[in-house]
Write an enzyme that holds these catalytic residues in place. Structure first.
Site, PDB file in Angstrom:
ATOM      1  N   VAL A  16      11.269   4.101  -1.310  1.00 11.51           N
ATOM      2  CA  VAL A  16      12.206   3.488  -1.979  1.00 11.51           C
ATOM      3  C   VAL A  16      12.502   4.305  -3.358  1.00 11.51           C
ATOM      4  O   VAL A  16      11.740   4.338  -4.053  1.00 11.51           O
ATOM      5  CB  VAL A  16      11.963   1.973  -2.114  1.00 11.51           C
ATOM      6  N   ALA A  63       0.715  -1.188   0.044  1.00 10.09           N
ATOM      7  CA  ALA A  63      -0.095   0.031   0.098  1.00 10.09           C
ATOM      8  C   ALA A  63       0.859   1.330  -0.119  1.00 10.09           C
ATOM      9  O   ALA A  63       0.603   2.123   0.736  1.00 10.09           O
ATOM     10  CB  ALA A  63      -0.974  -0.015   1.285  1.00 10.09           C
ATOM     11  N   THR A  75      10.147   9.428 -15.733  1.00 11.99           N
ATOM     12  CA  THR A  75      10.955   9.342 -14.653  1.00 11.99           C
ATOM     13  C   THR A  75      12.177  10.146 -14.600  1.00 11.99           C
ATOM     14  O   THR A  75      12.477  10.418 -13.414  1.00 11.99           O
ATOM     15  CB  THR A  75      11.208   7.822 -14.398  1.00 11.99           C
ATOM     16  N   LYS A 123      15.447   2.515 -16.278  1.00 15.95           N
ATOM     17  CA  LYS A 123      14.832   3.785 -16.253  1.00 15.95           C
ATOM     18  C   LYS A 123      15.224   4.461 -15.012  1.00 15.95           C
ATOM     19  O   LYS A 123      15.679   5.583 -14.854  1.00 15.95           O
ATOM     20  CB  LYS A 123      13.501   3.836 -16.617  1.00 15.95           C
ATOM     21  N   ARG A 178       1.117  -3.187   5.132  1.00 16.03           N
ATOM     22  CA  ARG A 178       1.839  -4.070   5.945  1.00 16.03           C
ATOM     23  C   ARG A 178       1.490  -3.545   7.355  1.00 16.03           C
ATOM     24  O   ARG A 178       1.447  -4.246   8.349  1.00 16.03           O
ATOM     25  CB  ARG A 178       3.209  -3.662   5.665  1.00 16.03           C
ATOM     26  N   ARG A 179       1.303  -2.045   7.480  1.00 16.72           N
ATOM     27  CA  ARG A 179       0.731  -1.513   8.881  1.00 16.72           C
ATOM     28  C   ARG A 179      -0.727  -1.535   8.948  1.00 16.72           C
ATOM     29  O   ARG A 179      -1.410  -0.871   8.043  1.00 16.72           O
ATOM     30  CB  ARG A 179       1.396   0.180   8.706  1.00 16.72           C
ATOM     31  N   ASN A 195      13.262   8.976  -7.885  1.00 18.39           N
ATOM     32  CA  ASN A 195      14.962   8.457  -8.213  1.00 18.39           C
ATOM     33  C   ASN A 195      15.237   9.726  -8.814  1.00 18.39           C
ATOM     34  O   ASN A 195      16.573  10.244  -8.388  1.00 18.39           O
ATOM     35  CB  ASN A 195      14.959   7.575  -9.332  1.00 18.39           C
ATOM     36  N   ASP A 223       8.306   5.211 -20.091  1.00 20.74           N
ATOM     37  CA  ASP A 223       8.578   5.295 -18.737  1.00 20.74           C
ATOM     38  C   ASP A 223       9.868   6.235 -18.358  1.00 20.74           C
ATOM     39  O   ASP A 223       9.893   6.887 -17.377  1.00 20.74           O
ATOM     40  CB  ASP A 223       8.699   3.840 -18.344  1.00 20.74           C
TER      41      ASP A 223
END
Length: 332
Positions: A280, A9, A248, A191, A32-33, A256, A244
């Site tokens: 991330v 999520a 990006t 990418k 996860r939470r 990134n 893409d």
């Protein structure tokens, strides 16, 4: 209409779950939470990753993977590439024997140098024909806001690709099908690395000529590696490749690119991670695995090499730019 489970999520997992719900698909999002699942279920928002975006009331959320996966025809894997194996090992007993497995992760696994579809097949034992990938110019916040975008659903089983296509087609999100899983995955992994390089250039105050040059030469690297691994070069000239890549490398919404900009301005890996609000930046780890995959395949990827040295060998961004500009001149 198929039933879908989206596992993860974060911003893209949440945005894609919204797409599925808007397309009329019965979808449950696993977080996860528990507090994330609660916010989505009761408030129809994900303030942790997509603050300010209203989610459909039909979108269910849970922190129980068994509940999310119960009866799912399409299992969407939306966790970071380097944590996919560990998560998937726990989920595999809960996944239906004929469910389609759709990867949203973009990266090459560290150590094994496997693409995400290969990791999925290895961990679950699923035939590769059950594994699909989704890739394209898909910045999560723009899609969650309902801005028009297109993507590619790649699977060697065309019927499964069409099933997934139908489950996520909306007035603002247009999926195309393809059988070139390798091309889509190489485009998605590379990418992120090139976006780091564009961010670094931006952080040094360099302009659009530099950005365009990095994108173009990065595309050349991407195509060289893809073709060496069996990809169709036409895939990398399409949405899952150049589309893409441009999104990006050019958008301030790109984690990134933002990460690379922060590094160029004197930040550390830790502070750059904070600048992306803890989300991330896949290219930081993927640059090493993409570089290793290129070396194993005998493919030259100087931009990727430079990004790896900045992120993991202490090379300064200015020194990296100097290395790239100092390369031997030759025909394009």
């Amino acid at each position: 209409m198929a039933r879908a489970a989206v596992l993860g999520a974060g911003s893209w997992g949440t945005a894609f779950a919204k797409v599925l719900a808007d397309a009329g698909t019965d979808v449950t999002l696993w977080a996860r939470r528990a507090e994330v699942a609660e916010a989505i279920s009761t408030g129809h928002v994900n303030p942790f990753y997509l603050d300010g975006i209203e989610l459909p009331p039909t979108l269910a959320a849970t922190s129980d993977p068994e509940r999310a996966l119960d009866g799912a025809d399409i299992v969407v894997l939306a966790v970071p590439s380097q944590s996919l194996r560990e998560n998937l090992a726990a989920w595999t007993p809960l996944i239906g024997s004929d469910s389609s497995l759709l990867s949203l992760a973009k990266g090459i696994e560290s150590g094994t140098l496997l693409r995400m579809s290969e990791v999925i097949s290895e961990v679950t034992g699923a035939d590769p024909s059950r594994v699909a990938v989704l890739s394209g110019p898909n910045l999560a916040r723009e899609i969650a806001a309902g801005q028009p975008a297109a993507t590619v659903v790649a699977c060697t089983d065309e019927a499964r690709a069409v099933e997934i296509q139908k489950s996520c087609a909306t007035g603002y999100f247009r999926p195309y099908t393809n059988v070139d899983v390798v091309g889509c995955e190489i485009g998605g992994a590379c990418k992120n690395v090139i976006a780091l390089a564009c961010g670094m250039a931006s952080g040094l105050g360099l302009g659009e000529n530099t950005n365009a040059s990095i994108i173009t030469r990065g595309l050349a690297e991407m195509i060289r590696l893809g073709v060496a691994l069996g990809a169709n070069p036409a895939t990398l000239a399409g949405l899952a490749g150049v589309g893409d890549l441009v999104a990006t490398c050019s958008s301030p919404l790109s984690r990134n690119r933002t990460f690379g900009t922060h590094l160029a301005q004197g930040g550390t890996l830790a502070s750059a991670q904070a600048a992306t609000r803890g989300q991330v930046a896949e290219g930081v780890k993927s640059c090493t695995s993409v570089r290793a995959l290129a070396q194993r395949s005998g493919v030259e990827m100087p931009l990727t090499e430079a990004v790896h040295k900045v992120c993991h060998e202490g090379l300064s961004v200015r020194e990296a730019v100097g290395l790239l500009l100092g390369r031997r001149i030759k025909p394009e």
